[in-house]
Design a protein around this motif. Structure first.
Motif, mmCIF file in Angstrom:
data_model
loop_
_atom_site.group_PDB
_atom_site.id
_atom_site.type_symbol
_atom_site.label_atom_id
_atom_site.label_comp_id
_atom_site.label_asym_id
_atom_site.label_seq_id
_atom_site.Cartn_x
_atom_site.Cartn_y
_atom_site.Cartn_z
ATOM 1 N N LYS A 185 0.858 -1.180 0.000
ATOM 2 C CA LYS A 185 0.000 0.000 0.000
ATOM 3 C C LYS A 185 0.891 1.225 0.000
ATOM 4 C CE LYS A 185 -3.466 2.215 2.933
ATOM 5 N NZ LYS A 185 -4.490 2.003 3.945
ATOM 6 N N PHE A 186 0.689 2.101 -0.956
ATOM 7 C CA PHE A 186 1.475 3.327 -0.963
ATOM 8 C C PHE A 186 0.606 4.452 -0.439
ATOM 9 C CE2 PHE A 186 3.631 7.076 -2.448
ATOM 10 C CZ PHE A 186 4.962 6.762 -2.283
ATOM 11 N N ALA A 187 0.982 5.001 0.700
ATOM 12 C CA ALA A 187 0.211 6.081 1.306
ATOM 13 C C ALA A 187 1.191 7.038 1.948
ATOM 14 C CB ALA A 187 -0.750 5.534 2.352
ATOM 15 N N ARG A 188 0.791 8.291 2.056
ATOM 16 C CA ARG A 188 1.721 9.248 2.641
ATOM 17 C C ARG A 188 1.807 9.098 4.141
ATOM 18 N NH1 ARG A 188 0.904 15.080 0.139
ATOM 19 N NH2 ARG A 188 2.615 15.571 1.545
ATOM 20 N N ARG A 189 0.675 8.880 4.784
ATOM 21 C CA ARG A 189 0.704 8.699 6.236
ATOM 22 C C ARG A 189 0.187 7.308 6.543
ATOM 23 N NH1 ARG A 189 -3.123 13.591 7.739
ATOM 24 N NH2 ARG A 189 -4.315 12.423 6.216
ATOM 25 N N SER A 190 0.537 6.814 7.726
ATOM 26 C CA SER A 190 0.203 5.423 8.012
ATOM 27 C C SER A 190 -1.301 5.175 7.966
ATOM 28 C CB SER A 190 0.773 5.024 9.360
ATOM 29 O OG SER A 190 0.080 5.702 10.375
ATOM 30 N N LEU B 730 -11.230 25.533 -1.886
ATOM 31 C CA LEU B 730 -10.249 24.824 -1.072
ATOM 32 C C LEU B 730 -10.355 23.327 -1.372
ATOM 33 C CD1 LEU B 730 -8.181 25.087 1.220
ATOM 34 C CD2 LEU B 730 -10.068 24.823 2.827
ATOM 35 N N VAL B 731 -9.286 22.755 -1.900
ATOM 36 C CA VAL B 731 -9.302 21.322 -2.213
ATOM 37 C C VAL B 731 -8.949 20.513 -0.965
ATOM 38 C CG1 VAL B 731 -8.218 19.517 -3.600
ATOM 39 C CG2 VAL B 731 -8.714 21.756 -4.633
ATOM 40 N N THR B 732 -7.992 20.992 -0.200
ATOM 41 C CA THR B 732 -7.598 20.295 1.034
ATOM 42 C C THR B 732 -8.524 20.748 2.158
ATOM 43 O OG1 THR B 732 -5.991 22.060 1.292
ATOM 44 C CG2 THR B 732 -5.164 19.964 0.493
ATOM 45 N N ALA B 733 -9.793 20.378 2.017
ATOM 46 C CA ALA B 733 -10.819 20.955 2.883
ATOM 47 C C ALA B 733 -11.122 20.106 4.100
ATOM 48 C CB ALA B 733 -12.092 21.169 2.071
ATOM 49 N N SER B 734 -10.475 18.967 4.223
ATOM 50 C CA SER B 734 -10.701 18.144 5.416
ATOM 51 C C SER B 734 -9.398 17.464 5.792
ATOM 52 C CB SER B 734 -11.770 17.085 5.135
ATOM 53 O OG SER B 734 -11.177 15.992 4.448
ATOM 54 N N MET B 735 -9.449 16.792 6.929
ATOM 55 C CA MET B 735 -8.237 16.126 7.408
ATOM 56 C C MET B 735 -7.875 14.903 6.580
ATOM 57 S SD MET B 735 -8.485 16.430 11.477
ATOM 58 C CE MET B 735 -7.744 17.805 12.316
ATOM 59 N N VAL B 736 -8.761 14.503 5.674
ATOM 60 C CA VAL B 736 -8.401 13.408 4.772
ATOM 61 C C VAL B 736 -7.385 13.922 3.750
ATOM 62 C CG1 VAL B 736 -9.240 11.800 3.011
ATOM 63 C CG2 VAL B 736 -10.618 12.274 5.045
ATOM 64 N N ASP B 737 -7.625 15.132 3.252
ATOM 65 C CA ASP B 737 -6.778 15.661 2.188
ATOM 66 C C ASP B 737 -5.657 16.551 2.700
ATOM 67 O OD1 ASP B 737 -8.236 14.499 0.031
ATOM 68 O OD2 ASP B 737 -9.838 15.916 0.482
ATOM 69 N N TYR B 738 -5.864 17.163 3.849
ATOM 70 C CA TYR B 738 -4.820 18.006 4.408
ATOM 71 C C TYR B 738 -4.004 17.140 5.354
ATOM 72 C CZ TYR B 738 -2.310 21.899 6.374
ATOM 73 O OH TYR B 738 -1.299 22.743 6.757
ATOM 74 N N MET B 739 -2.756 16.930 4.995
ATOM 75 C CA MET B 739 -1.974 15.847 5.597
ATOM 76 C C MET B 739 -1.256 16.263 6.873
ATOM 77 S SD MET B 739 -1.411 13.179 3.241
ATOM 78 C CE MET B 739 -2.905 12.880 2.330
ATOM 79 N N ILE B 740 -1.918 16.073 7.997
ATOM 80 C CA ILE B 740 -1.223 16.321 9.257
ATOM 81 C C ILE B 740 -0.547 15.025 9.681
ATOM 82 C CG2 ILE B 740 -1.544 16.922 11.681
ATOM 83 C CD1 ILE B 740 -4.051 18.461 10.708
#
Ligand SMILES: Cc1cc2nc3c(=O)[nH]c(=O)nc-3n(C[C@H](O)[C@H](O)[C@H](O)COP(=O)(O)OP(=O)(O)OC[C@H]3O[C@@H](n4cnc5c(N)ncnc54)[C@H](O)[C@@H]3O)c2cc1C
Lengths: 283, 837
Positions: A185-190, B730-740
């Motif tokens: 699985k390639f993902a940026r975060r775990s 805003l495309v990164t409108a939730s925590m799914v797309d905005y990578m914390i």
């Protein structure tokens, strides 16, 4: 993040669920773990007026030996699969993948029936079941039918499920001693969804590859079999993997989005297919 | 003066705040329930720029449970001051009127068009759907360079331009890089604030140099994402004209003033309370339109009103951080010595000016020279309006931008010269000093020992072994390459000397107040004007007061975040709390001891000069048996039955402390990455941070600040970045797309410190709240570029996503000249602009 108002019904049995589906029609939605449905309701991308909760159907939460295959109840949680000995012994790829879905709270709530019924091509389990050539047991007003994974996933979030039907069981083959597997699985975060995923189930035969079944995650509207790689590997030497993997993205139609362009997804599918097959051969 | 024994300061006292937080007993604003309270919901614009041609709220009013629905027209007279901006960075700065509710035009997605008040939140939210709005969409401005182009659509037509301000320092005659300075613009200058001038002749430096590094860096927009979104409860105060605002804010005291300026409600009729606040990172260093609307409606309707934003609103309507395009020229000799630096910035304001929007870039301007000692420096900054969410302070606010630019350029210089990046830094470092020393921009650094932190970090990293491993991997053609990245930084803490802040264009008032009082039972109350929201002031201030007074931290209660309980204060931001507010506590506590000494002398029938104070006991010099405890003295002071002639009762002392200078922590970070050259994925293997923030009051808290800061700095480098589409959605409108990133994405940090006290305050403390966020981004990117340099990669923009890294490799290999390629998807607004949806 506030859903539209809805009513809530508890299904006492599969038959009761089917009856309720008949009663409320397409205004209603089945609720299992809620980890796909509730988020889209909160974003108001879905607004069912009735939720029919399957969550109490403990009798659909099991892993059973079916002889040459395993039977997994639709309400079995990802976490159950990740820690199930029978799964680990006979079909390790299912347990391994279940342990990769989201984070622990997602795994404790989410169900195998839910993740397959949702039919999201970024979901990991659909491509794993596809590579395994598993099947899905569906119950409806007219009784039970068994559908092959390849026929179940029809389009983006569209499955073979009829309006009044419930998934009750998933069947996966027991993998023999000579069969190795890998889910990459390639993902940026775990805890992220796959940017690309590759499920590989590879049978070894006298030092060469007997057959390979490869299914790709997030490379199109449904899980996609990498058929040209499978063909190139059939009966081939392990040395052929690098070359064969180059055609992994043939016949795919990945999306371009904020996370990755289609071109990058195609590239990842090739690299990841190579690494998945290599890992499967070593396992 | 009696020196307090340092018993608690320096120790890792467990945080007093934690038991409540970890057992769910914190008092968040959303927990506040007042009798008769109603709920507010916002109708937000789905367009980045549009005329509102029709607005009809009557449908909402018909919904059961709806108390009211309001438009901007209706409420316009309630907020004569709009949403005020507190910064004026040049005489020509254009400050548009910022209406809490728009009247005719929306200027960013999430702009507020109308509001509904209802009996509960669900009803309010649903009733928004019954409001009829017609929009006439207009082409938005979503990127800064386009915004400044001839004929660009204007975010504010009445201003006639999208340029908010232009600020220059040291650019006179330096027109090769810069536009000719327009002499009506205000030059920074004089050693007053961080906006002190540029100096020297950068043109000449560039001509003389053996190498000139010329680069463009992008500071992407970031979402501050405090774990608790914004929340406010406004309530008419029973029996009073006035209003109480409970708000999840960093700045109750500033908010009281700003609310008054906005609404015309007299300042003395406003009380602001910050209950427990779940993080801010600068995003709550603001007074928002939602707070003003809640206050105005609570007063108008005579009912308590609650508004709690959800995460989607938090991403659209709470300020964003960063958003800067940086053009930088670094001139040096072949021995690595820097000759000069020129910087040209475009800084994205967004659609409106929030409290400090234009001041953010300015506050970092004088830090571009970093920790290097050279002569010629010039900078030009333009603030630019776009149809995007307003920007403002986000952890580091101006300093991470500056640190990144100089630290990236230093690595490029090292690479260009074939020199070790640590060595290039050493050659340009300031020699250690402990008295104020001016940097190339004229900013007075307080004390440095850069050599100490760098050599310690190198030792902890086992640098030689890493270079050997790197060599092995390069030679064997390993698909996973090793990178080693440095960053040596300084930053500005302790905001700040009032005069210098005035120079920054933010008025002044950088002081902080503390009141230390001893109760009749000997217990201590410390009222502080700082307003913690996760920093642990209750613990640290207790340690300071306990040591000065000779009591235990448990004897000390710290009161904060309520303008009635603590009348004067300047709140918490800019790593100011300890270096300013902590010192005020220290001074006030010492005043208590001084007064106590007079009373003790009276009680012991001795001369005040003979009284010694140690460990909470006043005694007569030479006869230690003759003594009284500070608790006894406190009791006597309170009862006042026998006090020295003319003395006022009670030990109750206030200090309002205005610091003489900022403080300048510094540090050296080394980031070790493993970069998968086939997939572009970067794994952080190790992160070594040696920081110097002066003496440490509470090491556990300081480590916590560093961990969080590093996580956010790493997040900017690898994960986080706001993406808009060309329509300004805003495309990164939730925590799914905005990578914390979460814990699994972060390595175990290796932390260490050196201690170089600041000469500016009696505790020598500097501040640590933003260090990690400032030091980390260049260390991470330098590490990635270091790993990939044999492949010809010279730069990767942030966030260095796998796709970016992979593309950088592809580009470098396709074009062996190694020309810098800016990712095509990078919008010049500093936000990623996604091409057509
Ligand atoms: C933060 C987060 C991260 C996640 N990460 C991943 C990830 O990395 N990979 C991944 O694959 N998934 C991920 N998921 C999704 C997770 O796996 C979901 O739990 C799963 O996809 C859906 O299972 P569920 O039981 O929660 O289904 P629900 O949300 O309850 O239902 C989903 C859909 O399936 C239907 N349905 C459910 N059960 C049945 C049934 N028995 N018969 C017929 N229809 C049914 C429902 O009506 C609904 O339409 C993530 C979810 C979250 C919230």
């Amino acid at each position: 993040m506030i859903p539209v108002a809805f009513d809530y019904e508890v299904a006492e049995s599969v038959d009761h669920a089917i009856e309720l589906l008949g009663q409320y029609g397409d205004e209603s939605k089945l609720l299992a773990g809620g980890h796909s449905l509730i988020p889209i309701m909160r974003l108001r991308l879905a607004a069912p007026s009735v939720l029919i909760d399957l969550g109490r159907l403990e009798n659909l939460r099991y892993v059973r030996d079916g002889g040459d295959h395993l039977k997994i109840g639709a309400l079995t949680r990802h976490r159950d699969l990740a820690f199930n000995d029978m799964v680990a012994e006979h079909c390790g790829i299912v347990g391994y993948t279940a342990g990769l879905l989201g984070d622990p709270s997602v795994q404790h709530r989410g169900t195998i029936g839910g993740t397959l019924s949702h039919g999201d091509a970024s979901g990991d389990m659909p491509s794993v079941i596809t590579a395994l050539e598993g099947s899905i047991v569906i119950q409806g007003p007219n009784g039970e039918r068994v559908v092959k994974a390849a026929d179940f996933f029809q389009d983006y979030m569209v499955t073979d499920l009829g309006e009044q039907e419930v998934v009750t069981e998933v069947r996966v083959p027991k993998l023999g001693q000579n069969t190795g597997w890998s889910y990459k699985k390639f993902a940026r975060r775990s805890q992220d969804w796959a940017m690309v995923g590759v499920a590989a189930v590879v049978e070894r035969s006298n030092g060469s590859i007997g057959s390979a079944r490869i299914a790709l995650t997030a490379m199109g509207a449904t899980p996609i079999r990498a058929t040209s790689v499978e063909q190139a590997l059939s009966g081939a030497s392990p040395d052929a993997v690098v070359e064969a993997a180059q055609s992994a993205d043939e016949g795919t139609s990945p999306a371009s989005d904020a996370a990755a362009s289609a071109e990058f997804r195609r590239h990842l599918a090739r690299v990841w297919t190579q690494r998945a097959v290599e890992e499967a051969l070593s396992r | 003066m009696t020196q307090a024994p340092e018993r608690y300061m320096g120790g890792g006292l467990p945080r007093k705040e934690d038991p409540n937080l970890v057992t769910g007993r914190a008092n968040w604003t959303d927990n506040i329930k007042l009798p008769g309270m109603v709920h507010l919901a916002m109708l937000r614009s789905p367009f980045a720029r549009a005329k509102v041609t029709k607005l009809d709220v009557s449908g909402a009013l018909e919904r059961p449970g709806v108390v009211g629905a309001f438009t901007g027209q209706e409420l316009a007279d309630q907020w004569p001051g709009g949403v005020p901006c507190g910064a004026q960075v040049s005489d020509q700065q254009k400050t548009p009127f910022f209406p809490p509710l728009v009247t005719d035009e929306v200027r960013h997605v999430g702009d507020v068009v109308a509001v509904v008040v209802a009996s509960d939140r669900y009803t309010a939210q649903d009733a928004l759907e019954a409001i009829v709005v017609d929009y006439d969409p207009l082409p938005p401005v979503v990127n800064m360079e386009a915004a400044l182009a001839e004929g660009a659509p204007l975010v504010h037509e009445d201003l006639g331009t999208n340029e908010c301000f232009k600020y220059t320092a040291g650019v006179e005659g330096m027109d090769e890089l810069f536009d000719a300075p327009d002499d009506t613009q205000q030059e920074g200058g004089g050693v007053r604030g961080p906006n002190v001038g540029g100096q020297g002749d950068t043109n000449e430096a560039l001509r003389r140099a053996d190498v000139v590094i010329k680069e463009r860096y992008i500071q992407q927009r970031l979402l501050p994402t405090a774990i608790e979104p914004r929340a406010v409860v406004a309530s008419p105060e029973p029996g009073h004209e006035g209003i109480v605002m409970y708000s999840s804010t960093q700045i109750p005291h500033l908010a009281k003033i700003v609310l008054s300026l906005s609404t015309g409600i007299p300042e003395n009729q406003i009380r602001v309370v910050a209950p427990d606040v779940g993080g801010g990172f600068g995003s709550k260093l603001n007074v928002y339109r939602e707070e003003i609307i809640a206050v105005v409606l609570a007063k108008k309707l005579g009912m308590p009103i609650k508004y709690v934003e959800d995460r989607s609103e938090n991403y659209q309507a709470t300020i964003h951080g960063r958003g800067q395009i940086q053009d930088i020229e670094l001139a040096a000799n072949s021995d690595g010595k820097i000759l000069g630096l020129r910087v040209k910035l475009l800084d994205d304001m967004g659609a409106y000016l929030q409290l400090l929007t234009p001041a953010i870039a300015i506050s970092g301007a004088a830090l571009f020279p970093g920790v290097y000692n050279f002569e010629n420096f010039a900078i030009e900054i333009k603030g630019v309006f776009t149809n995007l969410t307003p920007t403002d302070a986000y952890r580091g606010a101006g300093r991470p931008e500056a640190c990144y630019a100089i630290e990236r350029a230093m690595d490029s210089l090292a690479h260009e010269l074939g020199m070790d990046p640590a060595e290039v830094r050493r050659r340009n470092f300031f020699e250690p000093f402990d008295e104020p020393t001016a940097n190339p921009a004229g900013l007075e650094y307080d004390s440095f020992n850069l050599q100490g932190v760098l050599e310690r970090a190198i030792e902890l990293a086992d640098y030689e072994a890493l270079r050997q491993e790197q060599q092995r991997r390069r030679e064997s053609g390993d698909p996973v390459q090793l990178g080693i990245g440095f960053s040596t930084y300084t930053e500005i803490c302790g905001l700040g000397p009032s005069q210098a802040l005035a120079g920054l264009g933010i008025g002044g008032a950088g002081w902080e107040a503390a009141n230390v009082r001893m109760l009749v039972t000997g217990k201590v109350e410390v009222a502080t004007g700082t307003s913690p929201h996760g920093q642990g002031h209750e613990t640290s201030w207790s340690q300071i007061a306990a040591d000065v007074l000779g009591v235990t931290p448990d004897d000390v209660d710290v009161i904060h975040g309520d303008t009635d309980a603590v009348p004067f204060g300047r709140d918490t931001y800019g790593s100011r709390s300890l270096a300013v507010g902590g010192i005020a506590v220290y001074h006030a506590a010492n005043k208590v001891v001084e007064k106590g000494k007079k009373i003790a002398a009276h009680m012991l029938e001795a001369s005040e000069d003979d009284i010694e104070f140690e460990g909470g006991r006043f005694s007569v010099a030479g006869s230690p048996d003759q003594n009284v405890t500070i608790q006894d003295v406190a009791g006597a002071a309170y009862l006042a039955a026998s006090l020295p002639e003319g003395m006022e009762p009670v030990l109750n002392e206030t200090s309002i402390y205005d610091p003489p200078n900022f403080t300048f922590p510094f540090g050296a970070h080394i980031c070790v990455t493993e970069v998968d050259t086939e997939t572009g994925k970067v794994k952080l293997r190790d992160y070594i941070a040696v920081d110097d923030c002066g003496p440490v009051i509470n090491p556990t808290i300081v480590d916590g600040q560093l961990h969080g800061g590093l996580a956010q700095g790493i997040a900017q480098a690898l994960y986080e970045g706001v993406v808009y589409d060309e329509e300004g959605n805003l495309v990164t409108a939730s925590m799914v797309d905005y990578m914390i990133p979460g814990a699994p994405e972060l390595p175990n940090f290796t932390l260490d410190r050196t201690v170089t006290p600041s000469p500016s305050n009696p505790l020598g403390v500097k501040g640590v709240g933003e260090a990690g966020t400032i030091g980390a981004p260049p260390a991470v990117i330098n590490s990635i570029v270091d790993a990939l340099s044999p492949l010809g990669v010279k730069h990767v923009d942030m966030p260095a996503s796998p796709m970016r890294v992979w593309k950088a490799i592809q580009n470098a290999q396709g074009k062996q000249s190694g020309d810098r390629q800016i990712d095509a998807s990078l919008g010049a607004s500093g936000a990623d602009i996604r091409q057509g949806r």
